[in-house]
Design a protein around this motif. Structure first.
Motif, PDB file in Angstrom:
ATOM      1  N   ARG A 157       0.845  -1.060  -0.010  1.00 29.20           N
ATOM      2  CA  ARG A 157       0.098  -0.019  -0.403  1.00 29.20           C
ATOM      3  C   ARG A 157       1.593   1.144  -0.573  1.00 29.20           C
ATOM      4  O   ARG A 157       1.964   1.325   0.476  1.00 29.20           O
ATOM      5  CB  ARG A 157      -0.620  -0.211   1.264  1.00 29.20           C
ATOM      6  N   GLY A 158       0.280   2.212  -0.245  1.00 28.18           N
ATOM      7  CA  GLY A 158       0.904   3.240  -0.819  1.00 28.18           C
ATOM      8  C   GLY A 158       2.176   3.529  -1.199  1.00 28.18           C
ATOM      9  O   GLY A 158       2.333   2.865  -2.743  1.00 28.18           O
ATOM     10  N   MET A 159       3.286   4.100  -0.306  1.00 33.29           N
ATOM     11  CA  MET A 159       4.773   4.178  -1.622  1.00 33.29           C
ATOM     12  C   MET A 159       5.271   3.055  -2.051  1.00 33.29           C
ATOM     13  O   MET A 159       5.744   2.435  -2.460  1.00 33.29           O
ATOM     14  CB  MET A 159       5.380   5.117  -0.116  1.00 33.29           C
ATOM     15  N   ASP A 160       4.868   1.941  -1.152  1.00 27.83           N
ATOM     16  CA  ASP A 160       5.062   0.507  -0.795  1.00 27.83           C
ATOM     17  C   ASP A 160       5.062   0.212  -2.604  1.00 27.83           C
ATOM     18  O   ASP A 160       5.606  -0.851  -3.661  1.00 27.83           O
ATOM     19  CB  ASP A 160       5.234  -1.055  -0.256  1.00 27.83           C
ATOM     20  N   LEU A 161       3.742   0.183  -2.877  1.00 34.59           N
ATOM     21  CA  LEU A 161       3.023  -0.285  -4.094  1.00 34.59           C
ATOM     22  C   LEU A 161       4.048   0.238  -5.031  1.00 34.59           C
ATOM     23  O   LEU A 161       4.145  -0.081  -6.313  1.00 34.59           O
ATOM     24  CB  LEU A 161       1.360   0.075  -4.062  1.00 34.59           C
ATOM     25  N   ILE A 162       3.757   2.285  -5.328  1.00 33.11           N
ATOM     26  CA  ILE A 162       4.717   2.929  -6.208  1.00 33.11           C
ATOM     27  C   ILE A 162       5.799   2.217  -6.125  1.00 33.11           C
ATOM     28  O   ILE A 162       5.824   2.010  -7.546  1.00 33.11           O
ATOM     29  CB  ILE A 162       4.471   3.990  -6.135  1.00 33.11           C
ATOM     30  N   LEU A 163       7.047   2.066  -5.374  1.00 38.22           N
ATOM     31  CA  LEU A 163       8.208   1.374  -6.046  1.00 38.22           C
ATOM     32  C   LEU A 163       8.254  -0.271  -6.357  1.00 38.22           C
ATOM     33  O   LEU A 163       9.065  -0.104  -7.111  1.00 38.22           O
ATOM     34  CB  LEU A 163       8.765   1.867  -4.266  1.00 38.22           C
ATOM     35  N   HIS A 164       6.578  -0.605  -6.002  1.00 42.34           N
ATOM     36  CA  HIS A 164       6.926  -1.811  -6.382  1.00 42.34           C
ATOM     37  C   HIS A 164       6.624  -1.755  -8.051  1.00 42.34           C
ATOM     38  O   HIS A 164       7.566  -2.282  -9.088  1.00 42.34           O
ATOM     39  CB  HIS A 164       5.755  -2.598  -5.978  1.00 42.34           C
ATOM     40  N   ARG A 165       5.811  -1.179  -8.308  1.00 43.98           N
ATOM     41  CA  ARG A 165       5.445  -1.322  -9.274  1.00 43.98           C
ATOM     42  C   ARG A 165       6.568  -0.792 -10.387  1.00 43.98           C
ATOM     43  O   ARG A 165       6.799  -0.799 -11.685  1.00 43.98           O
ATOM     44  CB  ARG A 165       3.796  -0.345  -9.812  1.00 43.98           C
ATOM     45  N   ALA A 166       6.815   1.177  -9.843  1.00 42.68           N
ATOM     46  CA  ALA A 166       7.988   1.147 -10.710  1.00 42.68           C
ATOM     47  C   ALA A 166       9.605   0.748 -11.103  1.00 42.68           C
ATOM     48  O   ALA A 166       9.855   0.408 -11.861  1.00 42.68           O
ATOM     49  CB  ALA A 166       8.697   2.182  -9.780  1.00 42.68           C
ATOM     50  N   THR A 167       9.603  -0.368  -9.793  1.00 43.73           N
ATOM     51  CA  THR A 167      10.520  -1.645  -9.773  1.00 43.73           C
ATOM     52  C   THR A 167      10.286  -2.602 -11.152  1.00 43.73           C
ATOM     53  O   THR A 167      11.247  -2.992 -11.869  1.00 43.73           O
ATOM     54  CB  THR A 167      10.602  -2.463  -9.039  1.00 43.73           C
TER      55      THR A 167
END
Length: 75
Positions: free
Chosen positions: A48-58
């Motif tokens: 959720r949140g920033m973790d989701l954004i970082l996961h998708r960016a990776t």
């Protein structure tokens, strides 16, 4: 063309390194995996949140990295 692809590859690789380092760790490394931390890997916890954004960016950056690496190998 070769220079542009090479510059893009360097930029994407640096961005990928930064994004991976910004992610929070899921367990305590190998000792966490042995002692039961691997349950989080296969669990149904959603990022959720920033973790989701970082996961998708990776994911996006890694796909771009491999496409650019194959492209530069073909040139």
């Amino acid at each position: 063309m070769h220079t542009a692809v090479l510059v893009a590859l360097v930029i994407v690789s640096l961005a990928l390194i930064v994004v991976v380092l910004l992610q929070s760790s899921k367990s305590a490394g190998l000792s966490g995996a042995i002692s039961g931390g691997a349950e989080q890997l296969f669990g149904k916890q959603k990022a959720r949140g920033m973790d989701l954004i970082l996961h998708r960016a990776t994911i996006v950056l890694s796909i771009l990295f491999f496409i650019l690496a194959v492209t530069i190998a073909k040139i």
